[in-house]
Enzyme design. Structure first.
Site, PDB file in Angstrom:
ATOM      1  N   CYS B 129      23.292 -49.445  74.128  1.00 54.80           N
ATOM      2  CA  CYS B 129      24.502 -48.778  73.654  1.00 54.80           C
ATOM      3  C   CYS B 129      25.123 -47.947  74.782  1.00 54.80           C
ATOM      4  CB  CYS B 129      24.125 -47.884  72.500  1.00 54.80           C
ATOM      5  SG  CYS B 129      22.734 -46.884  72.963  1.00 54.80           S
ATOM      6  N   ASN B 191      18.305 -57.920  73.586  1.00 56.13           N
ATOM      7  CA  ASN B 191      19.400 -57.544  72.685  1.00 56.13           C
ATOM      8  C   ASN B 191      20.558 -58.552  72.831  1.00 56.13           C
ATOM      9  OD1 ASN B 191      21.003 -56.001  70.878  1.00 56.13           O
ATOM     10  ND2 ASN B 191      19.744 -54.236  71.429  1.00 56.13           N
TER      11      ASN B 191
END
Ligand SMILES: Cc1cc2nc3c(=O)[nH]c(=O)nc-3n(C[C@H](O)[C@H](O)[C@H](O)COP(=O)(O)OP(=O)(O)OC[C@H]3O[C@@H](n4cnc5c(N)ncnc54)[C@H](O)[C@@H]3O)c2cc1C
Ligand SMILES: Cc1cc2nc3c(=O)[nH]c(=O)nc-3n(C[C@H](O)[C@H](O)[C@H](O)COP(=O)(O)O)c2cc1C
Ligand code: FES
Lengths: 245, 207
Positions: B129, B191
């Site tokens: 993130c 991810n």
């Protein structure tokens, strides 16, 4: 809700771009309510890495559940290529359902692939109600049995959008309740016209899990982003932030 | 049944299969036995509730599914007051909580909050993130940032500490080594890959 691999009981091609697909499943048939949907995928090699597709319940007759499916892209094309006896992967029934009213003046409005859930709803609304059903589509191939049909190309019924005459119907009929399903632009226009009559919309969204897990299918509402598959697909029109859609 | 148990860092799992965070919920136990999995990984949570990205958030391509969910989640407080109880009730397999943050401090505060509760076997740290203290560049792209973050988190816990790596880097091995040096007891690969689909009719991105 359960996951099953089932044979296609019956499959019929309807006009150029729709199919009606029927499965036999006693337990599910007794659990279905109007507005519910199933996640469906053809058992074909090309679909192995593809998503399940959300499809509303169209008809429930005894132990049989039917779907009316428009061929749009890969997933629905694969479903249309099936023959009776071929296998489907399927799970459901999913989502919430339309509230059923009585002794009411009801307006049903569908557009595009929005027809099946409203046809099923109509079959479940009892005879104490007075129902007006409007269906709209691009051409005559997209129209199914209703009271008034609207086609963009004028090839059947009244030429124009299905929302065209609604303001007038509303004036004449004093509806108690509106139910709708179709493309977002149609629902948006309709929501403006029929406000403040109670209005339940069945929303469509691109889905992955269909179970409320991935948060992939949200729409903006007054209470934040809500999942169409889990919090819906039926929403009260006034809770949706239409301007953001 | 054959013994397929395996070690993941500090913990022993009865099966080597874990779910990918954010793609799986307890609803799926209607379809399959929990024990097929060695552990259950939650969707990523953050300190404050996160509203997520506008729709559409998904797009299916020949190459796979593009997603832009934006970590929609109810936040740590709601997770501790509601989800954690439900998960502990439902699960017969170890629970691993995935979490993330926009700053180092947020990661630390989430871990401190989780450390006060029992029934958690480990953490999966989502570092894919944006780091708001570094112009929004993802935490997981810089070995120094990863080392410092993991080092601080490792000091706070005795539990299994999995660092989930981002594939959107030049050399993922460097990031993995930084995570290990910081005290990660295992790593999770990978991810979401960046991707884009364009609607050729409008010239706009599908997501
Ligand atoms: C709750 C629900 C009930 C539905 N019920 C029915 C039904 O009864 N009958 C029926 O024919 N269809 C129904 N649909 C729509 C149907 O799910 C889609 O047409 C189908 O997923 C298309 O899949 P595909 O793989 O064929 O096409 P894709 O390759 O996925 O898509 C082709 C094009 O259509 C667009 N698209 C795909 N799915 C959607 C969607 N859900 N909303 C908006 N745009 C989309 C894509 O952006 C793309 O441009 C329903 C959708 C939902 C959410
Ligand atoms: C809908 C969706 C939601 C996801 N949510 C999260 C999440 O909350 N936390 C996380 O660490 N990864 C999340 N991911 C990434 C997956 O966990 C996984 O790492 C990624 O999809 C790559 O694996 P795959 O190639 O098998 O899809 C999500 C992926 C998808 C498709
Ligand atoms: S499709 Fe996954 S949450 Fe709705």
């Amino acid at each position: 809700m359960q996951y099953k691999i089932l044979p296609v009981e019956k499959i019929e091609k309807i006009r150029t771009n729709y199919i009606q697909l029927t499965i036999k499943e006693e337990e599910w048939a007794s659990q279905c309510s109007p507005g519910n949907f199933f996640q469906i995928k053809a058992v074909i090699d090309s679909q192995n890495r593809r998503l399940f597709k959300p499809i509303s319940i169209y008809k429930v007759e005894e132990n049989y559940i039917s779907f009316l499916i428009k061929v749009i892209g890969e997933g629905t094309r694969a479903l249309a290529s099936l023959k009776s006896g071929d296998k489907l992967k399927i799970y459901g029934p999913l989502g919430n359902s339309f509230p059923l009213v009585q002794d009411s003046n009801i307006l049903l409005v569908s557009g595009g692939t929005g027809y099946p859930p409203l046809a099923y709803l109509k079959s479940k609304l009892d005879s104490s109600n007075n129902i007006l059903f409007l269906d709209g589509g691009a051409s005559k191939d997209d129209i199914f049995p209703c009271d008034y049909a609207y086609t963009i190309d004028g090839s059947f019924g009244i030429q124009g959008m299905v929302t065209k005459d609604i303001a007038e119907f509303v004036k004449k009929k004093s509806f108690d309740c509106v139910y709708s399903c179709g493309p977002i632009s149609m629902l948006k226009t309709l929501a403006q016209i029929v406000n403040p009559i109670p209005h339940y919309v069945s929303m469509e969204a691109y889905m992955a899990c269909g179970l409320g897990v991935c948060y992939g299918c949200v729409i903006p509402t007054k209470e934040g982003y809500k999942r169409v598959c889990y919090d819906g697909p039926i929403f009260e029109a006034e809770t949706i932030l239409w301007a953001e859609l | 049944m054959n013994d397929i148990s395996t070690c993941l860092g500090k913990i022993t799992l009865k099966s080597p299969i874990l779910n990918a965070s954010g793609t799986f919920g307890t609803e799926y136990f209607n379809f399959l036995e929990q024990e097929v999995q060695g552990a259950y990984v939650t969707k990523t949570i953050t300190l404050k509730p996160k509203e997520g990205n506008p729709s559409p958030r998904l797009y299916e391509t020949e190459a796979g599914l593009l997603n832009a969910i934006g970590l929609q989640n109810p936040g740590l407080k709601s997770f501790l007051n509601e989800d954690l109880f439900e998960l502990r009730d439902c699960l017969r397999i170890p629970l691993i909580v995935s979490f993330s943050g926009a700053t180092e401090d947020e990661f630390i505060r989430v871990m401190e909050g989780l450390e006060l509760h029992s029934g958690i076997y480990g953490y999966e740290i989502n570092i894919s993130c944006p780091n708001v203290e570094r112009e929004g560049i993802a935490f997981g792209t810089d070995p120094d940032v990863v080392f410092k973050l993991v080092e601080k988190l490792a000091k706070l816990t005795e539990r299994e500490l999995i660092v989930k790596l981002s594939p959107n880097v030049t050399d993922i091995a460097l990031i993995a080594q930084a995570a290990e040096a910081g005290g990660a007891t295992s790593i999770s690969l990978i991810n979401t890959l960046y991707g884009m689909a364009i609607d050729w009719e409008t010239g706009k991105s599908r997501l």
